[in-house]
Motif scaffolding. Structure first.
Motif, PDB file in Angstrom:
ATOM      1  N   ALA B 177     101.719 132.172 -49.718  1.00 32.29           N
ATOM      2  CA  ALA B 177     100.493 131.373 -49.671  1.00 32.29           C
ATOM      3  C   ALA B 177     100.500 130.411 -48.493  1.00 32.29           C
ATOM      4  CB  ALA B 177     100.318 130.611 -50.982  1.00 32.29           C
ATOM      5  N   ALA B 178     101.695 130.055 -48.033  1.00 29.57           N
ATOM      6  CA  ALA B 178     101.804 129.084 -46.938  1.00 29.57           C
ATOM      7  C   ALA B 178     101.625 129.720 -45.559  1.00 29.57           C
ATOM      8  CB  ALA B 178     103.163 128.392 -47.011  1.00 29.57           C
ATOM      9  N   LEU B 179     101.630 131.047 -45.474  1.00 26.22           N
ATOM     10  CA  LEU B 179     101.496 131.722 -44.178  1.00 26.22           C
ATOM     11  C   LEU B 179     100.078 131.591 -43.636  1.00 26.22           C
ATOM     12  CD1 LEU B 179     103.258 135.140 -44.987  1.00 26.22           C
ATOM     13  CD2 LEU B 179     104.190 133.330 -43.513  1.00 26.22           C
ATOM     14  N   SER B 180      99.958 131.471 -42.309  1.00 23.65           N
ATOM     15  CA  SER B 180      98.625 131.557 -41.705  1.00 23.65           C
ATOM     16  C   SER B 180      98.423 132.997 -41.232  1.00 23.65           C
ATOM     17  CB  SER B 180      98.509 130.586 -40.534  1.00 23.65           C
ATOM     18  OG  SER B 180      99.453 130.915 -39.544  1.00 23.65           O
ATOM     19  N   PHE B 181      97.162 133.357 -40.897  1.00 28.41           N
ATOM     20  CA  PHE B 181      96.881 134.742 -40.504  1.00 28.41           C
ATOM     21  C   PHE B 181      97.700 135.111 -39.265  1.00 28.41           C
ATOM     22  CE2 PHE B 181      94.293 138.516 -39.540  1.00 28.41           C
ATOM     23  CZ  PHE B 181      94.225 139.054 -40.814  1.00 28.41           C
ATOM     24  N   MET B 182      98.214 136.323 -39.253  1.00 30.20           N
ATOM     25  CA  MET B 182      99.083 136.853 -38.196  1.00 30.20           C
ATOM     26  C   MET B 182     100.441 136.146 -38.146  1.00 30.20           C
ATOM     27  SD  MET B 182      97.527 139.503 -37.134  1.00 30.20           S
ATOM     28  CE  MET B 182      97.786 140.167 -35.481  1.00 30.20           C
ATOM     29  N   SER B 183     100.922 135.733 -39.346  1.00 26.46           N
ATOM     30  CA  SER B 183     102.283 135.222 -39.482  1.00 26.46           C
ATOM     31  C   SER B 183     102.983 136.037 -40.545  1.00 26.46           C
ATOM     32  CB  SER B 183     102.291 133.762 -39.919  1.00 26.46           C
ATOM     33  OG  SER B 183     101.693 132.965 -38.954  1.00 26.46           O
ATOM     34  N   ALA B 184     104.333 135.996 -40.516  1.00 29.71           N
ATOM     35  CA  ALA B 184     105.092 136.810 -41.464  1.00 29.71           C
ATOM     36  C   ALA B 184     106.373 136.117 -41.878  1.00 29.71           C
ATOM     37  CB  ALA B 184     105.428 138.152 -40.834  1.00 29.71           C
ATOM     38  N   THR B 185     106.870 136.531 -43.038  1.00 32.12           N
ATOM     39  CA  THR B 185     108.146 136.019 -43.512  1.00 32.12           C
ATOM     40  C   THR B 185     108.804 137.090 -44.381  1.00 32.12           C
ATOM     41  OG1 THR B 185     109.221 134.093 -44.505  1.00 32.12           O
ATOM     42  CG2 THR B 185     107.278 134.929 -45.643  1.00 32.12           C
ATOM     43  N   VAL B 186     110.016 136.804 -44.815  1.00 26.55           N
ATOM     44  CA  VAL B 186     110.673 137.661 -45.804  1.00 26.55           C
ATOM     45  C   VAL B 186     110.861 136.801 -47.042  1.00 26.55           C
ATOM     46  CG1 VAL B 186     112.764 138.952 -46.391  1.00 26.55           C
ATOM     47  CG2 VAL B 186     111.804 139.110 -44.086  1.00 26.55           C
ATOM     48  N   ALA B 187     110.391 137.285 -48.188  1.00 22.95           N
ATOM     49  CA  ALA B 187     110.482 136.489 -49.406  1.00 22.95           C
ATOM     50  C   ALA B 187     110.560 137.414 -50.616  1.00 22.95           C
ATOM     51  CB  ALA B 187     109.275 135.561 -49.527  1.00 22.95           C
ATOM     52  N   ASP B 188     111.019 136.858 -51.731  1.00 20.23           N
ATOM     53  CA  ASP B 188     111.173 137.650 -52.955  1.00 20.23           C
ATOM     54  C   ASP B 188     109.865 137.732 -53.739  1.00 20.23           C
ATOM     55  OD1 ASP B 188     113.770 137.963 -52.340  1.00 20.23           O
ATOM     56  OD2 ASP B 188     114.581 136.990 -54.133  1.00 20.23           O
ATOM     57  N   ILE B 189     109.579 138.927 -54.244  1.00 18.84           N
ATOM     58  CA  ILE B 189     108.546 139.087 -55.264  1.00 18.84           C
ATOM     59  C   ILE B 189     109.276 139.675 -56.482  1.00 18.84           C
ATOM     60  CG2 ILE B 189     106.367 140.161 -55.929  1.00 18.84           C
ATOM     61  CD1 ILE B 189     105.665 140.475 -52.980  1.00 18.84           C
ATOM     62  N   ASP B 190     109.307 138.930 -57.556  1.00 14.70           N
ATOM     63  CA  ASP B 190     110.018 139.348 -58.771  1.00 14.70           C
ATOM     64  C   ASP B 190     111.447 139.832 -58.455  1.00 14.70           C
ATOM     65  OD1 ASP B 190     110.062 139.563 -61.543  1.00 14.70           O
ATOM     66  OD2 ASP B 190     109.552 141.697 -61.498  1.00 14.70           O
ATOM     67  N   GLY B 191     112.125 139.079 -57.621  1.00 12.28           N
ATOM     68  CA  GLY B 191     113.531 139.391 -57.324  1.00 12.28           C
ATOM     69  C   GLY B 191     113.751 140.434 -56.253  1.00 12.28           C
ATOM     70  N   VAL B 192     112.670 140.984 -55.692  1.00  8.41           N
ATOM     71  CA  VAL B 192     112.812 142.010 -54.652  1.00  8.41           C
ATOM     72  C   VAL B 192     112.455 141.409 -53.290  1.00  8.41           C
ATOM     73  CG1 VAL B 192     112.028 144.265 -53.836  1.00  8.41           C
ATOM     74  CG2 VAL B 192     112.161 143.804 -56.296  1.00  8.41           C
ATOM     75  N   SER B 193     113.350 141.547 -52.351  1.00  4.42           N
ATOM     76  CA  SER B 193     113.107 141.017 -51.017  1.00  4.42           C
ATOM     77  C   SER B 193     112.063 141.877 -50.290  1.00  4.42           C
ATOM     78  CB  SER B 193     114.422 141.009 -50.230  1.00  4.42           C
ATOM     79  OG  SER B 193     114.165 140.594 -48.905  1.00  4.42           O
ATOM     80  N   CYS B 194     110.949 141.244 -49.923  1.00  4.28           N
ATOM     81  CA  CYS B 194     109.844 141.964 -49.277  1.00  4.28           C
ATOM     82  C   CYS B 194     109.532 141.316 -47.931  1.00  4.28           C
ATOM     83  CB  CYS B 194     108.578 141.906 -50.136  1.00  4.28           C
ATOM     84  SG  CYS B 194     108.774 142.685 -51.747  1.00  4.28           S
ATOM     85  N   ARG B 195     109.046 142.140 -47.001  1.00  2.32           N
ATOM     86  CA  ARG B 195     108.606 141.658 -45.706  1.00  2.32           C
ATOM     87  C   ARG B 195     107.095 141.409 -45.839  1.00  2.32           C
ATOM     88  NH1 ARG B 195     111.134 141.627 -40.845  1.00  2.32           N
ATOM     89  NH2 ARG B 195     113.107 142.388 -41.652  1.00  2.32           N
ATOM     90  N   ILE B 196     106.705 140.155 -45.780  1.00  2.00           N
ATOM     91  CA  ILE B 196     105.314 139.806 -46.084  1.00  2.00           C
ATOM     92  C   ILE B 196     104.589 139.334 -44.831  1.00  2.00           C
ATOM     93  CG2 ILE B 196     103.847 138.262 -47.448  1.00  2.00           C
ATOM     94  CD1 ILE B 196     106.189 138.291 -49.523  1.00  2.00           C
ATOM     95  N   SER B 197     103.506 140.030 -44.486  1.00  2.00           N
ATOM     96  CA  SER B 197     102.716 139.695 -43.303  1.00  2.00           C
ATOM     97  C   SER B 197     101.342 139.240 -43.756  1.00  2.00           C
ATOM     98  CB  SER B 197     102.542 140.932 -42.411  1.00  2.00           C
ATOM     99  OG  SER B 197     103.795 141.509 -42.130  1.00  2.00           O
ATOM    100  N   ARG B 198     100.858 138.149 -43.198  1.00  2.00           N
ATOM    101  CA  ARG B 198      99.474 137.777 -43.489  1.00  2.00           C
ATOM    102  C   ARG B 198      98.609 138.461 -42.439  1.00  2.00           C
ATOM    103  NH1 ARG B 198      97.761 132.443 -46.550  1.00  2.00           N
ATOM    104  NH2 ARG B 198      95.776 133.206 -47.311  1.00  2.00           N
ATOM    105  N   SER B 199      98.132 139.642 -42.784  1.00  2.00           N
ATOM    106  CA  SER B 199      97.404 140.470 -41.823  1.00  2.00           C
ATOM    107  C   SER B 199      96.630 141.529 -42.596  1.00  2.00           C
ATOM    108  CB  SER B 199      98.398 141.137 -40.867  1.00  2.00           C
ATOM    109  OG  SER B 199      99.308 141.943 -41.594  1.00  2.00           O
ATOM    110  N   GLY B 200      95.959 142.378 -41.877  1.00  2.00           N
ATOM    111  CA  GLY B 200      95.221 143.448 -42.536  1.00  2.00           C
ATOM    112  C   GLY B 200      94.153 143.988 -41.615  1.00  2.00           C
ATOM    113  N   TYR B 201      93.378 144.940 -42.134  1.00  2.00           N
ATOM    114  CA  TYR B 201      92.421 145.634 -41.272  1.00  2.00           C
ATOM    115  C   TYR B 201      91.081 145.793 -41.982  1.00  2.00           C
ATOM    116  CZ  TYR B 201      92.246 147.974 -36.734  1.00  2.00           C
ATOM    117  OH  TYR B 201      91.998 148.286 -35.412  1.00  2.00           O
TER     118      TYR B 201
END
Lengths: 124, 378
Positions: B177-201
């Motif tokens: 939720a803290a990411l701005s558009f065109m930013s990314a981080t690696v964070a857990d979702i329900d204990g699973v490490s995911c690469r999360i990008s604030r982006s889309g098409y």
């Protein structure tokens, strides 16, 4: 006394007193998905059996609607021109496309009956 | 029988879930993918703009470009792209193009420089599904010996798009939720490490989430269980990006199209323009100076009839001046919309053109893109 007949291109025609009402079947409407545009024939246009009569477009693609029988167009359904979603809502009722004066009543017997069309769908 | 052989189609890690959800499966870029769910394209599209839609985009190519440090990888990238990657900040994403020597577009893609200093020298790339094989060869031929291209193996990629995407993500992954558009981080979702990008098409705010394949279905179900979220197929993905005025490879852009013609000159970094050292720079700089002979534009048909891809565009005298590259019905626009190429003389907003739909010229206008304003969270 009216009878409804079907084509292998998924059009239906219901004939009453020499006037045929034509539309696409529920199967066709469901396969197309949301209808967003229809192009209908003008009154007076002469149609051949299997000839291009109308166009129906979903979000994804455009498809042709063929006339099941020969005849002259009497009326197009303005309701679906204004509100194409009616084709999905009631394809074999309020979502009809056009009416024509059938010029070759004998050709009707070459089209599928309701039961035959149901069987035909099972084979697809 | 010319029917596509479904046996040879590839499946994403979410294939079984698509079937369970009633997805209507079609072949796309060699994969068996859902074009729509029982909801239908129209409602799927509108739901994404109103709340949030979840898309399986696992068919796209996930890659890592690996070198000794970020600077080395950035320099390597600049050999075959027009972007300024040396100025890309940590945790930032950039849209760019693979350019051939004549300035043609080999692919468009997203690059992320990791937020994590421990991942120095490791850029994350997402390329088009249909171009993966071409891109791999193209990139490898142009890399210095100390930089390598690696496939991110066994990973799914999902997109969560729409105005409620942030609210949904905040429940499962507060850092997202803290990411701005065109930013990314690696964070857990329900204990699973995911690469999360604030982006889309889609033109909407949203995320693209890279998940280990083994956990992909569980994480996807978790997000689908949220009341704001519906699964969305490729049909709505296409109508959403068309309304957003975004180019699709193989339609608006290809190896014969330059970034200037495609109205993508903003991808050319200011420093790169001054250095003139990107592939096709001679042609591209010339087009920037004197204007291209044709240009990608938005097209608004006057009536209700959609004009599909391949529709000829003509002038008032019936002479051919261009072609539609994407066209259809825009559910949020509420009518037919299209993009295409026209000769530059007709490319200005308001220019009157005609579209040859089923042999009949129909009036249309050139309009600014996008059709639906972007709502990214900057």
């Amino acid at each position: 006394m009216s009878e409804i007949r079907f084509t292998d291109q998924h059009e239906w025609v219901r004939v009453e007193n020499g006037v045929g009402t034509v539309g696409i079947t529920k199967y066709a409407a469901d396969s197309l998905g949301d209808v967003v545009y229809v192009e209908l024939p003008s009154a007076g246009k002469k149609l051949n059996p299997g000839g291009e009569a109308a166009v129906v477009e979903s979000v994804k693609a455009a498809s042709e609607v063929y006339s099941p029988v020969a005849g002259e167009v009497i009326e197009a359904n303005q309701v679906i021109a204004d509100e194409p979603a009616q084709v999905n809502a009631d394809p074999e009722g309020e979502g009809w496309f056009f009416r024509l004066r059938v010029s070759d009543m004998g050709a009707l017997s070459k089209l599928m009956t309701n039961d035959q069309y149901k069987e035909f769908l099972k084979g697809l | 029988m010319n029917a596509p052989d479904t046996e040879t189609l590839r499946r994403t890690p979410l294939h079984a879930l698509h079937l369970e959800l009633g997805g209507k499966m079609v072949p796309f870029a060699g994969y068996d993918m859902p074009v729509q769910y029982p909801t239908g394209i129209l409602k799927e599209h509108l739901h994404t703009r109103e709340q949030a839609g979840l898309f399986d985009v696992s068919h796209m190519g996930q890659r890592f470009l690996v070198g000794i440090d970020d600077a080395a990888v950035a320099r390597a990238l600049e050999a075959f792209t027009p972007g300024d990657f040396q100025s890309l900040g940590r945790g930032r994403i950039r849209y760019s193009l693979l350019l051939n020597e004549s300035g043609g577009i080999v692919d468009d893609f997203m690059t992320t420089r990791s937020h994590d200093p421990d991942e120095d020298g490791r850029f994350f790339l997402v390329v088009n599904a249909g171009r993966k094989a071409v891109d791999d060869v193209f990139i490898r031929e142009r890399l210095p010996s100390n930089v390598t291209l690696e496939k991110a193996v066994d990973r799914a990629l999902i997109a969560l798009q729409g105005p409620m995407a942030e609210t949904v993500m905040a429940r499962h992954c507060p850092p997202a939720a803290a990411l701005s558009f065109m930013s990314a981080t690696v964070a857990d979702i329900d204990g699973v490490s995911c690469r999360i990008s604030r982006s889309g098409y889609t033109g909407e705010d949203g995320y693209e989430i890279s998940i280990p394949a083994s956990d992909a279905e569980r994480i996807t179900r978790l997000l689908l269980a949220e009341k704001e979220v519906l699964p969305i197929g490729l049909g709505a993905r296409d109508s959403l990006r068309l309304e957003a005025g975004l180019s699709l490879y193989g339609h608006e852009i290809d190896e014969g199209t330059s970034p200037v013609e495609a109205d993508l000159t903003w991808v050319i970094g200011k420093r790169r323009k001054m250095e003139r050292n990107f592939p096709g720079a001679t042609r591209i700089m010339d087009e920037l100076l004197s204007g291209p002979s044709r240009k990608r534009v938005g097209i608004l048909p006057d009536g209700k009839a959609p004009a599909r891809e391949g529709t000829e565009i003509v002038n008032g005298n019936g002479q051919r001046i261009g072609i539609v590259t994407s066209g259809g019905f825009g559910p949020s626009a509420g009518g037919p919309i299209a993009m295409g190429y026209v000769e530059s003389a007709f490319a200005q907003d308001g220019s009157e053109i005609a579209l040859m739909v089923r042999g009949t010229p129909r009036a249309a206008k050139v309009v600014p893109l996008p059709f639906i304003a972007h709502r990214y969270k900057r």
